[in-house]
Design an enzyme around this catalytic site. Structure first.
Site, PDB file in Angstrom:
ATOM      1  CG  ASN A  22     -29.099 -18.469  -8.445  1.00 37.37           C
ATOM      2  OD1 ASN A  22     -28.403 -17.515  -8.757  1.00 37.37           O
ATOM      3  ND2 ASN A  22     -29.733 -19.218  -9.331  1.00 37.37           N
ATOM      4  CD  GLU A  71     -29.453 -19.431 -13.237  1.00 34.97           C
ATOM      5  OE1 GLU A  71     -28.948 -19.078 -12.154  1.00 34.97           O
ATOM      6  OE2 GLU A  71     -30.547 -19.003 -13.646  1.00 34.97           O
ATOM      7  CG  ASP A 123     -26.474 -11.813 -18.740  1.00 34.03           C
ATOM      8  OD1 ASP A 123     -26.545 -10.591 -18.963  1.00 34.03           O
ATOM      9  OD2 ASP A 123     -26.583 -12.289 -17.604  1.00 34.03           O
ATOM     10  CG  HIS A 172     -27.172 -15.927 -11.552  1.00 32.96           C
ATOM     11  ND1 HIS A 172     -28.512 -16.149 -11.799  1.00 32.96           N
ATOM     12  CD2 HIS A 172     -27.030 -14.582 -11.611  1.00 32.96           C
ATOM     13  CE1 HIS A 172     -29.132 -15.010 -12.007  1.00 32.96           C
ATOM     14  NE2 HIS A 172     -28.259 -14.032 -11.895  1.00 32.96           N
TER      15      HIS A 172
HETATM   16  C1  GLP Z   1     -29.659 -10.928 -13.777  1.00 29.24           C
HETATM   17  C2  GLP Z   1     -28.414 -10.847 -14.633  1.00 29.24           C
HETATM   18  C3  GLP Z   1     -27.157 -10.839 -13.798  1.00 29.24           C
HETATM   19  C4  GLP Z   1     -27.292  -9.832 -12.669  1.00 29.24           C
HETATM   20  C5  GLP Z   1     -28.428 -10.243 -11.791  1.00 29.24           C
HETATM   21  C6  GLP Z   1     -28.626  -9.327 -10.591  1.00 29.24           C
HETATM   22  O1  GLP Z   1     -30.056 -12.205 -13.483  1.00 29.24           O
HETATM   23  N1  GLP Z   1     -28.314 -11.905 -15.566  1.00 29.24           N
HETATM   24  O2  GLP Z   1     -26.055 -10.527 -14.631  1.00 29.24           O
HETATM   25  O3  GLP Z   1     -26.094  -9.807 -11.944  1.00 29.24           O
HETATM   26  O4  GLP Z   1     -29.597 -10.191 -12.590  1.00 29.24           O
HETATM   27  O5  GLP Z   1     -29.579  -8.358 -10.863  1.00 29.24           O
HETATM   28  P1  GLP Z   1     -30.072  -7.246  -9.870  1.00 29.24           P
HETATM   29  O6  GLP Z   1     -28.977  -6.228  -9.845  1.00 29.24           O
HETATM   30  O7  GLP Z   1     -31.306  -6.709 -10.526  1.00 29.24           O
HETATM   31  O8  GLP Z   1     -30.302  -7.880  -8.562  1.00 29.24           O
END
Ligand code: GLP
Length: 220
Positions: A121, A128, A60, A123
Site C-alpha cells: 500500500n 501507513e 519498526d 508504506h
Molecule cells: C513490513 C515492514 C516494512 C517492509 C514491508 C515489506 O510491513 N514493516 O518495513 O518494507 O513489510 O515487506 P516484504 O519485503 O516482506 O514485502
C-alpha cells in the site's frame, strides 16, 4: 532506478553499499525487516565484515513480546545480529516511550544509511497511508491491507498484531542516504506511483522524491 536480475543481485548491490558504509568511523544504520531484506542479510553474513563499531536502529517493531518468533527483534537476531560481530547493546529497536527512542536516533547521531522496503500500500516502515510527512517515532494501528499482507508469517490473520511502533517519515528523511529495496512484480505499480506520481501523504513512499540521495533498486 536500477533494475536487477534477481534477489541475489539485489542483495549483493545493497551489501556493497553497506560494506562501504561500515568503513566509516562509528557507522549508523537504519535497517528494515521483511522478506525483501533476506537476500541482503544473507550476503552480509557471507562477507564476514567488521560490525564492531556499528550502531543500528530498526525501522519498526510490532507491539508484541520481543521474544515472539515473528517479532522483528527475533528476525534480526536470526538473520543478522547473531551471525556477525555487532554488539547487542548497539542494536536498537523502537520502544516506549517513543520519544526516548526518537532521541536515541537523532541525538548527536547522523544516520549514514537507511535501508527501506515498501509495503503493497506504499508504506515505508509502518508509516501507513495518511501518515504525516513530519511524523516521528510513534505507536500506530496497522492497516487492514498490512495485516492481510503480513498474515503469511503468522498461523492465522487473527494472530497478526494490530499495532506497531514505527520510526516516522520525518525521522527517516533525516538520513544522509536512503536505499529502497523492492522485490516482486506485485510491487511494480505502487513503486511507479510512489516514484513518479504526486508527492502525497496518501502514498508514504512518495516522500522519497523529496530526498536528494535515494537509490531505488528493483528486481522482479
Ligand atoms: C513490513 C515492514 C516494512 C517492509 C514491508 C515489506 O510491513 N514493516 O518495513 O518494507 O513489510 O515487506 P516484504 O519485503 O516482506 O514485502
Amino acid at each position: 532506478m536500477k533494475i536487477l536480475k534477481g534477489t541475489e543481485d539485489l542483495g549483493s548491490v545493497v551489501a556493497d553499499i553497506v560494506e562501504h558504509t561500515l568503513t566509516l568511523p562509528q557507522p549508523k544504520l537504519i535497517l528494515p525487516t521483511g522478506s525483501t531484506s533476506l537476500s541482503l542479510y544473507k550476503e552480509l553474513v557471507n562477507r564476514e565484515l567488521d560490525w564492531s563499531t556499528t550502531t543500528t536502529f530498526n525501522l519498526d517493531e510490532y507491539v508484541i513480546n520481543p521474544n515472539h518468533p515473528q517479532s522483528y527483534n527475533s528476525f534480526m537476531k536470526k538473520h543478522l545480529f547473531d551471525r556477525v560481530n555487532i554488539y547487542p547493546d548497539n542494536c536498537h529497536f523502537p520502544f516506549r516511550p517513543t520519544e526516548a527512542f526518537e532521541a536515541k536516533v537523532t541525538e548527536s547521531l547522523i544516520i549514514d544509511l537507511c535501508i527501506l522496503g515498501i509495503g503493497s500500500n506504499g508504506h515505508i516502515a509502518f508509516n501507513e497511508p495518511g501518515s504525516s510527512f513530519k511524523s516521528r517515532t510513534r505507536v500506530v494501528n496497522l492497516s487492514e491491507q498490512t495485516i492481510q499482507d503480513n498474515s503469511r508469517f503468522f498461523d492465522s490473520v487473527d494472530d497478526v498484531p494490530k499495532q506497531a511502533i514505527t520510526m516516522g517519515l520525518g525521522t527517516i528523511m533525516e538520513s544522509k542516504k536512503i536505499v529502497l529495496m523492492v522485490n516482486g512484480e506485485h510491487k511494480k505499480d505502487i513503486l511507479d506511483i510512489a516514484m513518479n506520481g504526486e508527492v502525497t501523504e496518501d502514498v508514504p513512499a512518495s516522500i522519497l522524491q523529496n530526498h536528494d540521495n535515494v537509490e531505488v533498486l528493483y528486481c522482479e
